[in-house]
Scaffold this motif. Structure first.
Motif, short mmCIF file in Angstrom:
data_model
loop_
_atom_site.label_atom_id
_atom_site.label_comp_id
_atom_site.label_asym_id
_atom_site.label_seq_id
_atom_site.Cartn_x
_atom_site.Cartn_y
_atom_site.Cartn_z
N GLN A 247 3.14 -8.15 -4.37
CA GLN A 247 3.95 -9.35 -4.63
C GLN A 247 3.19 -10.62 -4.26
OE1 GLN A 247 8.54 -9.09 -4.22
NE2 GLN A 247 7.73 -7.92 -2.52
N LYS A 248 2.47 -10.59 -3.15
CA LYS A 248 1.71 -11.77 -2.72
C LYS A 248 0.66 -12.14 -3.76
CE LYS A 248 2.34 -11.39 2.30
NZ LYS A 248 2.99 -12.71 2.42
N ASP B 175 15.02 -5.25 -6.91
CA ASP B 175 15.13 -4.13 -7.87
C ASP B 175 14.60 -4.53 -9.24
OD1 ASP B 175 16.16 -2.51 -5.94
OD2 ASP B 175 18.24 -2.64 -6.63
N TYR B 176 14.86 -5.78 -9.63
CA TYR B 176 14.40 -6.27 -10.93
C TYR B 176 12.87 -6.33 -10.96
CZ TYR B 176 13.18 -9.69 -14.52
OH TYR B 176 12.60 -10.34 -15.59
N ILE B 177 12.27 -6.89 -9.90
CA ILE B 177 10.82 -6.98 -9.81
C ILE B 177 10.20 -5.59 -9.86
CG2 ILE B 177 8.89 -7.58 -8.29
CD1 ILE B 177 10.05 -10.03 -9.49
N LYS B 178 10.77 -4.66 -9.11
CA LYS B 178 10.23 -3.29 -9.07
C LYS B 178 10.32 -2.62 -10.44
CE LYS B 178 10.49 -2.00 -4.21
NZ LYS B 178 11.08 -1.09 -3.20
N ARG B 179 11.45 -2.80 -11.13
CA ARG B 179 11.61 -2.19 -12.46
C ARG B 179 10.55 -2.69 -13.42
NH1 ARG B 179 17.09 -3.25 -11.80
NH2 ARG B 179 16.99 -4.92 -13.35
N ARG B 180 10.31 -3.98 -13.40
CA ARG B 180 9.32 -4.56 -14.32
C ARG B 180 7.91 -4.07 -13.99
NH1 ARG B 180 12.18 -6.03 -18.66
NH2 ARG B 180 13.81 -7.53 -18.17
N ILE B 181 7.59 -4.01 -12.69
CA ILE B 181 6.27 -3.53 -12.28
C ILE B 181 6.10 -2.05 -12.62
CG2 ILE B 181 4.77 -3.08 -10.31
CD1 ILE B 181 5.86 -5.66 -9.04
N LEU B 182 7.14 -1.25 -12.35
CA LEU B 182 7.07 0.18 -12.67
C LEU B 182 6.85 0.40 -14.16
CD1 LEU B 182 9.88 1.52 -10.31
CD2 LEU B 182 7.44 2.05 -10.16
N SER B 183 7.44 -0.46 -14.98
CA SER B 183 7.24 -0.36 -16.42
C SER B 183 5.77 -0.59 -16.77
CB SER B 183 8.11 -1.40 -17.14
OG SER B 183 7.83 -1.41 -18.53
N ARG B 184 5.15 -1.61 -16.14
CA ARG B 184 3.73 -1.86 -16.37
C ARG B 184 2.87 -0.73 -15.81
NH1 ARG B 184 2.62 -3.79 -20.38
NH2 ARG B 184 0.47 -3.83 -19.60
N MET B 185 3.29 -0.13 -14.70
CA MET B 185 2.55 0.99 -14.12
C MET B 185 2.51 2.18 -15.07
SD MET B 185 3.84 0.72 -10.14
CE MET B 185 3.37 2.42 -9.77
N GLU C 268 -0.60 5.21 -10.61
CA GLU C 268 0.35 6.13 -9.97
C GLU C 268 1.20 5.50 -8.88
OE1 GLU C 268 -2.90 8.08 -6.86
OE2 GLU C 268 -2.20 9.22 -8.59
N ASP C 269 0.74 4.40 -8.26
CA ASP C 269 1.53 3.78 -7.20
C ASP C 269 1.22 2.28 -7.15
OD1 ASP C 269 -0.96 3.55 -5.87
OD2 ASP C 269 -0.64 5.44 -4.82
N PHE C 270 1.91 1.56 -6.28
CA PHE C 270 1.75 0.11 -6.21
C PHE C 270 0.32 -0.28 -5.84
CE2 PHE C 270 6.47 0.17 -5.21
CZ PHE C 270 6.83 -0.27 -6.47
N GLU C 271 -0.30 0.48 -4.95
CA GLU C 271 -1.67 0.16 -4.54
C GLU C 271 -2.64 0.30 -5.71
OE1 GLU C 271 -4.97 1.39 -1.11
OE2 GLU C 271 -3.05 2.46 -1.24
N ALA C 272 -2.48 1.38 -6.48
CA ALA C 272 -3.36 1.59 -7.63
C ALA C 272 -3.14 0.51 -8.69
CB ALA C 272 -3.11 2.98 -8.23
N TYR C 273 -1.87 0.15 -8.89
CA TYR C 273 -1.60 -0.91 -9.88
C TYR C 273 -2.15 -2.24 -9.41
CZ TYR C 273 0.69 -4.16 -12.99
OH TYR C 273 0.92 -5.16 -13.90
N HIS C 274 -2.06 -2.51 -8.11
CA HIS C 274 -2.60 -3.74 -7.54
C HIS C 274 -4.09 -3.85 -7.85
CE1 HIS C 274 -2.57 -6.64 -3.82
NE2 HIS C 274 -3.02 -7.20 -4.90
N LYS C 275 -4.84 -2.76 -7.65
CA LYS C 275 -6.27 -2.76 -7.94
C LYS C 275 -6.52 -2.97 -9.43
CE LYS C 275 -7.60 0.26 -4.08
NZ LYS C 275 -8.11 1.60 -3.69
N TYR C 276 -5.67 -2.33 -10.25
CA TYR C 276 -5.82 -2.48 -11.70
C TYR C 276 -5.58 -3.94 -12.11
CZ TYR C 276 -5.12 -1.75 -16.70
OH TYR C 276 -5.22 -1.81 -18.06
N LEU C 277 -4.55 -4.55 -11.53
CA LEU C 277 -4.21 -5.94 -11.84
C LEU C 277 -5.36 -6.87 -11.49
CD1 LEU C 277 -1.97 -8.01 -12.68
CD2 LEU C 277 -1.32 -8.09 -10.27
N LEU C 278 -5.97 -6.67 -10.32
CA LEU C 278 -7.06 -7.54 -9.88
C LEU C 278 -8.33 -7.33 -10.71
CD1 LEU C 278 -6.65 -7.24 -5.99
CD2 LEU C 278 -5.91 -9.12 -7.48
#
Length: 264
Positions: free
Chosen positions: A8-9, A25-35, A41-51
């Protein structure tokens, strides 16, 4: 640090979208959709992908600020604005100012501008300005360009379409200058606590607060109340409501169409 908080930061820093302004819940749903779409597979992996993938930032921004809309969405609401609200304001004022908050790609403020222009033809001494704001600079660029496909215009009758739009060879339609000049677009965060202007005659904010927490909805209601002139109108989304703590600030004008009036 928790992986979701860390993500989120980064979103707030890179996309300039304040995640705390939305339900978690809304933020998580949208992020999970992108994941799911990026096979992370998880928020950490998506964070690395985003960066590591700049194009993903734009896709995530669109997912978080998605606002499906079209011209004259909920036509009955616009009929009340056309037949009752604008004529009432024109009888009382020579200069009318309307704020379309959370305007997304511009269909709603341009719809208001179209019926405003039609009224100004009948009341030549009346001027109308529409302030259109959104937190997302990307969608505002599309709104200012004013180019739309046929689907966005499916509620538009052919007479209005010919009069207020330029037809392009690629099948798109562009808002004509005489409508564009009535709308002033600006980037604005509804949670800033500062209205786009004071002594406004009407505010439309439809299908935006459904993503907000109850406190943020109440804060926004106070903001709109302070921004409206005496007897000003507030147009909400069909599924939205005022909480008990703030319902005294407005009185129903048309309960079916969720149109309120500032209480005195």
């Amino acid at each position: 640090m928790d992986a979701f908080i860390s993500l989120q930061k980064s979103i707030e820093r890179l996309a300039r979208i304040k995640c705390s302004n939305y339900k978690q819940d809304y933020i998580k749903r949208r992020i999970l959709s992108r994941m799911r779409l990026t096979n992370t597979e998880d928020f950490e992996a998506y964070h690395k992908y985003l960066l590591g993938n700049p194009q993903e930032l734009d896709l995530l921004r669109k997912a978080l600020t998605i606002n499906v809309t079209k011209f004259f969405r909920d036509p009955e609401v616009f009929e009340v604005i056309r037949r009752e609200i604008l004529p009432d304001l024109a009888r009382r004022k020579r200069s009318i100012r309307i704020w379309c908050a959370g305007c997304a790609t511009g269909e709603e403020p341009y719809s208001i501008a179209i019926i405003a222009r039609e009224l100004m033809v009948l009341h030549k001494d009346v001027s109308i300005a529409v302030y259109a704001t959104d937190i997302d600079a990307v969608v505002l660029q599309k709104a200012m360009a004013g180019i739309y496909d046929r689907k966005a215009l499916e509620n538009m009758d052919e007479k209005r379409l010919r009069k207020h739009f330029i037809s392009h060879d690629d099948g798109t339609f562009e808002v004509r200058p005489h409508i564009k000049e009535l709308v002033k677009f600006r980037q604005h965060d509804l949670m800033s606590g500062i209205p786009v202007a004071r002594y406004l005659d009407a505010i439309t904010c439809r299908n935006v607060t459904i993503y907000f927490t109850e406190k943020q909805k109440n804060d926004l209601t106070h903001l709109f109340y302070s921004a409206l002139a005496v007897d000003g109108y507030y147009v909400m989304g069909k599924t939205e409501y005022l909480a008990r703590e703030v319902e005294h600030l407005f009185t129903p004008y048309n309960a079916t169409q969720k149109i309120l009036r500032k209480a005195t």
